[in-house]
Design an enzyme around this catalytic site. Structure first.
Site, PDB file in Angstrom:
ATOM      1  CD1 TRP A  47      -4.265 -27.092 -21.013  1.00 54.13           C
ATOM      2  CD2 TRP A  47      -2.385 -27.131 -22.224  1.00 54.13           C
ATOM      3  NE1 TRP A  47      -4.355 -26.099 -21.965  1.00 54.13           N
ATOM      4  CE2 TRP A  47      -3.222 -26.113 -22.724  1.00 54.13           C
ATOM      5  CE3 TRP A  47      -1.150 -27.357 -22.836  1.00 54.13           C
ATOM      6  CZ2 TRP A  47      -2.858 -25.298 -23.798  1.00 54.13           C
ATOM      7  CZ3 TRP A  47      -0.787 -26.559 -23.914  1.00 54.13           C
ATOM      8  CH2 TRP A  47      -1.633 -25.541 -24.381  1.00 54.13           C
ATOM      9  CE  LYS A  64      -2.950 -21.793 -19.767  1.00 50.38           C
ATOM     10  NZ  LYS A  64      -3.668 -21.487 -21.003  1.00 50.38           N
ATOM     11  CG  ASP A  66       0.680 -27.290 -15.936  1.00 50.99           C
ATOM     12  OD1 ASP A  66       0.643 -26.101 -15.561  1.00 50.99           O
ATOM     13  OD2 ASP A  66       0.397 -27.646 -17.101  1.00 50.99           O
TER      14      ASP A  66
END
Length: 365
Positions: free
Chosen positions: A102, A195, A171
């Site tokens: 990511w 999530k 993030d």
């Protein structure tokens, strides 16, 4: 019927209590006589909800007064563009610490808008967070970007980097609200909700106010933090239902005892699985260095570091028969992955632990 235990990495499990609240409020929200799904975003009903959710974020994270909270469409990945579009103009360059898939995608997106310095040498194996003495930070960078928990590779930062005054952008999509953090150490924190704190469709962004008003001229209004802050996250019709669910999840976290309770539970749940892996004499293999093993996403292989396809297929098939679902590893890395987010109960993780022990007894040589 077999009871389902959902270990999916996202969209992930929601607390059962939150589902009950949603069902009760679905067709008559806040006594309005209609569903939030058909309520105007310009009504006092929605504006009050919007304010209420901002306030619970502030309480849970102890967000300082000089930080602004906004809700944006596009999820966490939308902010891969949003971050450089709002910040890189400060110097034209940015540092990216790539520790998994990511953060690699975030760095790739940022290259469209300015110069990106990769703080660490490129690699295709993400199993650690190298010591900061090995980082190549640029003192002229507009910001330093990290991903605090890599959902795919299971690498979680065990420290907050010292960026020598350069704003730190994080993030936190997959470990948001799983533990206390010092918000003042960061310039910007962002994450998609699906999530660990809600469902798909919304990103939560927390911004230090001095980092507003730096957007590139090409930045679309829908991604401009300053524009959205001034509009109180209601520039257009926001993803209201996703924001509402996120709010109900955050309120549930408060009722459970807040972030201290979430962290204690995360440690207990993840330790159950890691202990089985570590005590299996190599039958189960966890690739990530112990000091940065994620408490949210636990990837592992069976049989060896590269896995045994037949055994892993048998493991997944047997797990599904017991209601232990969504344990297949990400397509980019294979293997098995158990996500033990806030909503996953200790009892569910215990059920997985029992199955892992039974499978080990049956197949270990």
């Amino acid at each position: 019927m077999v009871k389902i235990h959902n270990f999916g990495a996202g969209p992930a499990k929601l607390p059962e209590e939150v589902y009950e609240i949603i069902k009760n409020e679905l067709t008559n929200f806040d006594g309005s006589g209609i569903s939030l799904l058909e309520t105007s975003h310009r009504t006092a009903t929605y504006k009050n909800l919007n304010t209420e959710i901002q306030n619970v974020v502030r309480r849970l994270l102890n967000v300082p007064a000089n930080y602004k909270i906004i809700f944006l469409s596009g999820g966490g990945q939308g902010q891969f563009a949003g971050v450089p579009l709002n910040l890189i103009s400060r110097t034209g360059t940015a540092d990216y610490v790539v520790t998994g898939a990511w953060s690699a995608k975030a760095a790739k997106e940022a290259k469209k808008y300015g110069k990106v310095n990769l703080v660490l040498p490129p690699t295709d194996r993400y199993t650690e967070v190298p010591d900061q003495s090995k980082w190549n930070l640029d003192p002229n960078a507009s910001y330093v970007h990290i991903c605090t928990n890599e959902t795919i590779h299971g690498v979680e930062f065990d420290f907050i980097p010292d960026t020598k005054g350069v704003p730190l952008v994080a993030d936190m999509s997959s470990n948001f609200m799983s533990k206390k953090i010092d918000v003042s150490k960061f310039g910007v924190i962002y994450g998609g909700a699906q999530k660990n704190i809600g469902t798909a469709g919304v990103a939560l962004v927390i911004i230090r106010e001095d980092l507003l008003n730096h957007a590139l001229p090409i930045c679309p209004s829908i991604l401009d933090w300053t524009v959205n802050y001034k509009a109180d996250s209601i520039l257009n019709t926001p993803p209201m239902f996703a924001i509402y669910i996120m709010g109900r999840v955050l309120q549930w976290i408060e009722r459970q005892g807040g972030l201290d309770a979430m962290e204690a539970a995360a440690t207990k749940k993840s330790s159950l699985i890691y202990d089985i892996i570590d005590q299996s004499n190599g039958f189960y293999y966890a690739p990530v260095a112990k000091n940065v093993r994620s408490k949210m996403n636990i990837p592992f292989r069976i049989g060896s570091a590269t896995g045994n396809d037949e055994l892993e297929k048998e493991f997944l098939k047997g797990a599904e028969a017991l209601g232990l679902i969504q344990l297949k590893g990400h397509r980019d890395v294979g293997g098995i992955r158990a996500s033990t987010y806030n909503a996953v109960t200790l009892q569910e993780v215990q059920a997985l632990a029992v199955y892992m022990k039974d499978f080990l007894k049956k197949h270990a040589k």
